[in-house]
Design a protein around this motif. Sequence first.
Motif, PDB file in Angstrom:
ATOM      1  N   VAL A   1       0.972  -1.247  -0.221  1.00 49.45           N
ATOM      2  CA  VAL A   1       0.233   0.107   0.009  1.00 49.45           C
ATOM      3  C   VAL A   1       1.269   1.377  -0.317  1.00 49.45           C
ATOM      4  O   VAL A   1       1.869   1.451   0.715  1.00 49.45           O
TER       5      VAL A   1
ATOM      6  N   GLY B   1       1.173   6.137  -0.291  1.00 47.04           N
ATOM      7  CA  GLY B   1       0.197   6.856  -0.651  1.00 47.04           C
ATOM      8  C   GLY B   1       1.417   7.795  -1.583  1.00 47.04           C
ATOM      9  O   GLY B   1       0.723   7.835  -2.858  1.00 47.04           O
ATOM     10  N   ALA B   2       1.579   8.790  -1.287  1.00 49.69           N
ATOM     11  CA  ALA B   2       2.397   9.660  -2.522  1.00 49.69           C
ATOM     12  C   ALA B   2       3.451   9.365  -2.945  1.00 49.69           C
ATOM     13  O   ALA B   2       4.456  10.139  -4.150  1.00 49.69           O
ATOM     14  N   GLY B   3       4.467   8.793  -2.321  1.00 51.07           N
ATOM     15  CA  GLY B   3       5.244   7.799  -2.860  1.00 51.07           C
ATOM     16  C   GLY B   3       6.645   8.553  -2.448  1.00 51.07           C
ATOM     17  O   GLY B   3       7.837   8.302  -3.050  1.00 51.07           O
ATOM     18  N   SER B   4       6.937   9.355  -1.398  1.00 53.13           N
ATOM     19  CA  SER B   4       7.751  10.347  -1.121  1.00 53.13           C
ATOM     20  C   SER B   4       9.021  10.190  -0.018  1.00 53.13           C
ATOM     21  O   SER B   4       9.748  10.766   0.190  1.00 53.13           O
ATOM     22  N   ASN B   5       8.253   8.572   0.562  1.00 49.19           N
ATOM     23  CA  ASN B   5       9.537   8.388   1.225  1.00 49.19           C
ATOM     24  C   ASN B   5       9.838   6.772   0.816  1.00 49.19           C
ATOM     25  O   ASN B   5      10.234   5.671   1.875  1.00 49.19           O
TER      26      ASN B   5
ATOM     27  N   SER C   1       0.703  11.336   1.964  1.00 51.96           N
ATOM     28  CA  SER C   1      -0.510  11.168   2.083  1.00 51.96           C
ATOM     29  C   SER C   1      -0.313  11.078   3.404  1.00 51.96           C
ATOM     30  O   SER C   1       0.578  11.134   4.213  1.00 51.96           O
TER      31      SER C   1
ATOM     32  N   MET D   1       4.893   6.525   9.484  1.00 55.20           N
ATOM     33  CA  MET D   1       6.367   7.059   9.936  1.00 55.20           C
ATOM     34  C   MET D   1       6.112   8.882  10.705  1.00 55.20           C
ATOM     35  O   MET D   1       6.988   9.297  11.301  1.00 55.20           O
TER      36      MET D   1
ATOM     37  N   ALA E   1       4.988  11.372  10.372  1.00 53.74           N
ATOM     38  CA  ALA E   1       5.470  12.891   9.964  1.00 53.74           C
ATOM     39  C   ALA E   1       6.123  13.645  10.754  1.00 53.74           C
ATOM     40  O   ALA E   1       4.847  14.193  11.139  1.00 53.74           O
ATOM     41  N   GLY E   2       6.690  14.882  10.701  1.00 52.25           N
ATOM     42  CA  GLY E   2       6.629  15.510  11.279  1.00 52.25           C
ATOM     43  C   GLY E   2       7.797  16.700  10.596  1.00 52.25           C
ATOM     44  O   GLY E   2       9.061  16.404   9.906  1.00 52.25           O
TER      45      GLY E   2
ATOM     46  N   LYS F   1       9.267   9.197  13.819  1.00 53.62           N
ATOM     47  CA  LYS F   1       9.629   8.255  12.944  1.00 53.62           C
ATOM     48  C   LYS F   1       8.803   6.718  13.253  1.00 53.62           C
ATOM     49  O   LYS F   1       9.252   5.369  12.592  1.00 53.62           O
TER      50      LYS F   1
ATOM     51  N   ALA G   1      -4.189   2.685   7.676  1.00 49.62           N
ATOM     52  CA  ALA G   1      -4.582   3.136   7.982  1.00 49.62           C
ATOM     53  C   ALA G   1      -5.970   4.121   7.061  1.00 49.62           C
ATOM     54  O   ALA G   1      -5.520   3.950   6.219  1.00 49.62           O
TER      55      ALA G   1
ATOM     56  N   ARG H   1      12.200  25.735   3.195  1.00 50.80           N
ATOM     57  CA  ARG H   1      12.411  24.581   3.081  1.00 50.80           C
ATOM     58  C   ARG H   1      12.922  24.857   1.869  1.00 50.80           C
ATOM     59  O   ARG H   1      13.532  24.677   1.470  1.00 50.80           O
TER      60      ARG H   1
HETATM   61  C1  FAD Z   1      11.242  16.862  -0.408  1.00 50.72           C
HETATM   62  C2  FAD Z   1      11.145  16.277   0.587  1.00 50.72           C
HETATM   63  C3  FAD Z   1      10.839  16.297   1.430  1.00 50.72           C
HETATM   64  C4  FAD Z   1      10.315  15.576   2.679  1.00 50.72           C
HETATM   65  N1  FAD Z   1      10.493  16.185   3.766  1.00 50.72           N
HETATM   66  C5  FAD Z   1       9.830  15.571   5.426  1.00 50.72           C
HETATM   67  C6  FAD Z   1       8.932  16.034   6.380  1.00 50.72           C
HETATM   68  O1  FAD Z   1       9.552  17.618   6.998  1.00 50.72           O
HETATM   69  N2  FAD Z   1       9.029  15.499   8.043  1.00 50.72           N
HETATM   70  C7  FAD Z   1       8.412  14.185   7.076  1.00 50.72           C
HETATM   71  O2  FAD Z   1       8.902  13.151   8.112  1.00 50.72           O
HETATM   72  N3  FAD Z   1       8.515  13.535   5.830  1.00 50.72           N
HETATM   73  C8  FAD Z   1       9.724  14.177   5.418  1.00 50.72           C
HETATM   74  N4  FAD Z   1       9.430  14.168   3.680  1.00 50.72           N
HETATM   75  C9  FAD Z   1       9.197  12.332   3.665  1.00 50.72           C
HETATM   76  C10 FAD Z   1       7.761  12.199   2.876  1.00 50.72           C
HETATM   77  O3  FAD Z   1       7.188  12.992   2.935  1.00 50.72           O
HETATM   78  C11 FAD Z   1       7.250  11.845   4.503  1.00 50.72           C
HETATM   79  O4  FAD Z   1       7.458  10.399   5.144  1.00 50.72           O
HETATM   80  C12 FAD Z   1       5.658  11.480   4.331  1.00 50.72           C
HETATM   81  O5  FAD Z   1       5.056  10.678   5.262  1.00 50.72           O
HETATM   82  C13 FAD Z   1       6.015   9.630   3.473  1.00 50.72           C
HETATM   83  O6  FAD Z   1       4.603   9.896   3.229  1.00 50.72           O
HETATM   84  P1  FAD Z   1       3.626   9.358   1.372  1.00 50.72           P
HETATM   85  O7  FAD Z   1       1.944   9.015   1.269  1.00 50.72           O
HETATM   86  O8  FAD Z   1       4.698   9.719   0.545  1.00 50.72           O
HETATM   87  O9  FAD Z   1       4.416   7.487   1.448  1.00 50.72           O
HETATM   88  P2  FAD Z   1       4.537   6.588   0.474  1.00 50.72           P
HETATM   89  O10 FAD Z   1       6.359   7.548   0.441  1.00 50.72           O
HETATM   90  O11 FAD Z   1       3.653   6.053  -0.551  1.00 50.72           O
HETATM   91  O12 FAD Z   1       4.985   5.044   1.518  1.00 50.72           O
HETATM   92  C14 FAD Z   1       6.366   5.383   3.079  1.00 50.72           C
HETATM   93  C15 FAD Z   1       5.282   4.018   3.599  1.00 50.72           C
HETATM   94  O13 FAD Z   1       4.697   4.550   4.066  1.00 50.72           O
HETATM   95  C16 FAD Z   1       2.930   3.693   4.150  1.00 50.72           C
HETATM   96  N5  FAD Z   1       2.046   3.607   3.869  1.00 50.72           N
HETATM   97  C17 FAD Z   1       1.592   4.736   2.644  1.00 50.72           C
HETATM   98  N6  FAD Z   1       0.297   4.907   3.018  1.00 50.72           N
HETATM   99  C18 FAD Z   1      -0.357   4.256   4.139  1.00 50.72           C
HETATM  100  C19 FAD Z   1      -1.184   3.392   4.803  1.00 50.72           C
HETATM  101  N7  FAD Z   1      -2.637   4.648   4.245  1.00 50.72           N
HETATM  102  N8  FAD Z   1      -1.386   2.683   6.185  1.00 50.72           N
HETATM  103  C20 FAD Z   1      -0.018   2.366   6.458  1.00 50.72           C
HETATM  104  N9  FAD Z   1       1.126   2.472   5.634  1.00 50.72           N
HETATM  105  C21 FAD Z   1       1.070   3.488   4.943  1.00 50.72           C
HETATM  106  C22 FAD Z   1       3.839   2.494   2.895  1.00 50.72           C
HETATM  107  O14 FAD Z   1       3.810   1.649   2.663  1.00 50.72           O
HETATM  108  C23 FAD Z   1       5.392   2.584   3.013  1.00 50.72           C
HETATM  109  O15 FAD Z   1       5.998   1.419   3.400  1.00 50.72           O
HETATM  110  C24 FAD Z   1       9.591  14.801   2.744  1.00 50.72           C
HETATM  111  C25 FAD Z   1       9.923  14.381   1.637  1.00 50.72           C
HETATM  112  C26 FAD Z   1      10.472  14.677   0.591  1.00 50.72           C
HETATM  113  C27 FAD Z   1      10.329  14.552  -1.273  1.00 50.72           C
END
Ligand code: FAD
Length: 310
Positions: free
Chosen positions: A69, A71-75, A135, A142, A144-145, A180, A191, A217
């Motif tokens: 699963v 979300g936005a693929g940002s981690n 997302s 994790m 996020a913050g 985290k 979630a 940023r």
């Molecule tokens: C330029 C940049 C800046 C950033 N700055 C920050 C920052 O300031 N602080 C910070 O904390 N992070 C930061 N990040 C990292 C990232 O944006 C966060 O970790 C974000 O919370 C990841 O969300 P995502 O939807 O992209 O998750 P994804 O990358 O899609 O997934 C990450 C993990 O979350 C799991 N996941 C996704 N959706 C769900 C769900 N619904 N239920 C359970 N598990 C799920 C996935 O299986 C995977 O293991 C940054 C990233 C970038 C590219």
Amino acid sequence: MAERTTLSEKAVNELSLMCGWRVLVDEPMSSYTTFRIGGPADFMCSPSSPEALSKVLAWTSAEGIGRLVMGAGSNLLVSDRGIRGIVIRTNRMCAWTAEDGNLVAEAGALMPRLANDLAGMGLSGFTEACGIPGSVGGGLYMNAGAYGWNISDVTTLVEAVDGSGNAMELTREEMAFGPKTSALMRDGLIATRVHAKLISIDKDRIRQKISELLEDRARKQPLELPSAGCVFRNPSGKGAGRLIDQCGLKGTSVGGAAVSNRHANFIVNVKGATARDVRELLELVARIVRETTGERLEPEVRLVGDWDVE
Ligand SMILES: Cc1cc2nc3c(=O)[nH]c(=O)nc-3n(C[C@H](O)[C@H](O)[C@H](O)COP(=O)(O)OP(=O)(O)OC[C@H]3O[C@@H](n4cnc5c(N)ncnc54)[C@H](O)[C@@H]3O)c2cc1C
């Protein structure tokens, strides 16, 4: 290399019906990650609602099909070989309501969008997340913050499902948030919705704060290049970026991946980096930091997919 998952035409149709959307085959993950890296997902689907997601999980669990699963693929760092099984995106689950100081948002809602839309209503709660390109679900996973704020600060309840699609609710305490980390990560839960508390503040003040945070940023982070944000967790009491910088590693590169010159805890995709380039660079940086400072760096970015023999 792990074997590619095959699904009959009937199974693909069934999955499409469950999601209310076309199922994609051999979809390049590089199009869905902020790193712009990653080989093909055997199958990809986007359920339209938490209920549809639950059905997909129940079905894939019964059929014994692997799934991720996202979300936005940002981690995420997705391997060059891609992902076997089904990638389930939450991008179509993004409805939310804000009433009487309470937000209820589906897991696919994007945090920067929420921060901005809530600001327009004079509501704060996700303001500091305006520059976190993930997302709500990925944020909860994790904890996020940024700028002294964590999603755990505002969360009151999380609606989730287990790997078989069984629905449950987790209180803030049951979410076991830590630096985290959360119960979602610990227990493999997904979630589907977050309930969070909001406060009313003057719209212009929130907007002003958002633009200051985004400017900050842009000054400190290499936002013009693809990345996954900070790649290493901060070892207790220390900044991973500072340790990497101390070791003189800014600018170090492997293939198309480099340690950012602006922020040492960012690895950037400078030119056509492969997942393998990034992984080797992660290992190199962690080794040099350990040898030089004695500190162990653990990746914050999630390595997913088929890494067999790579
Ligand atoms: C330029 C940049 C800046 C950033 N700055 C920050 C920052 O300031 N602080 C910070 O904390 N992070 C930061 N990040 C990292 C990232 O944006 C966060 O970790 C974000 O919370 C990841 O969300 P995502 O939807 O992209 O998750 P994804 O990358 O899609 O997934 C990450 C993990 O979350 C799991 N996941 C996704 N959706 C769900 C769900 N619904 N239920 C359970 N598990 C799920 C996935 O299986 C995977 O293991 C940054 C990233 C970038 C590219």
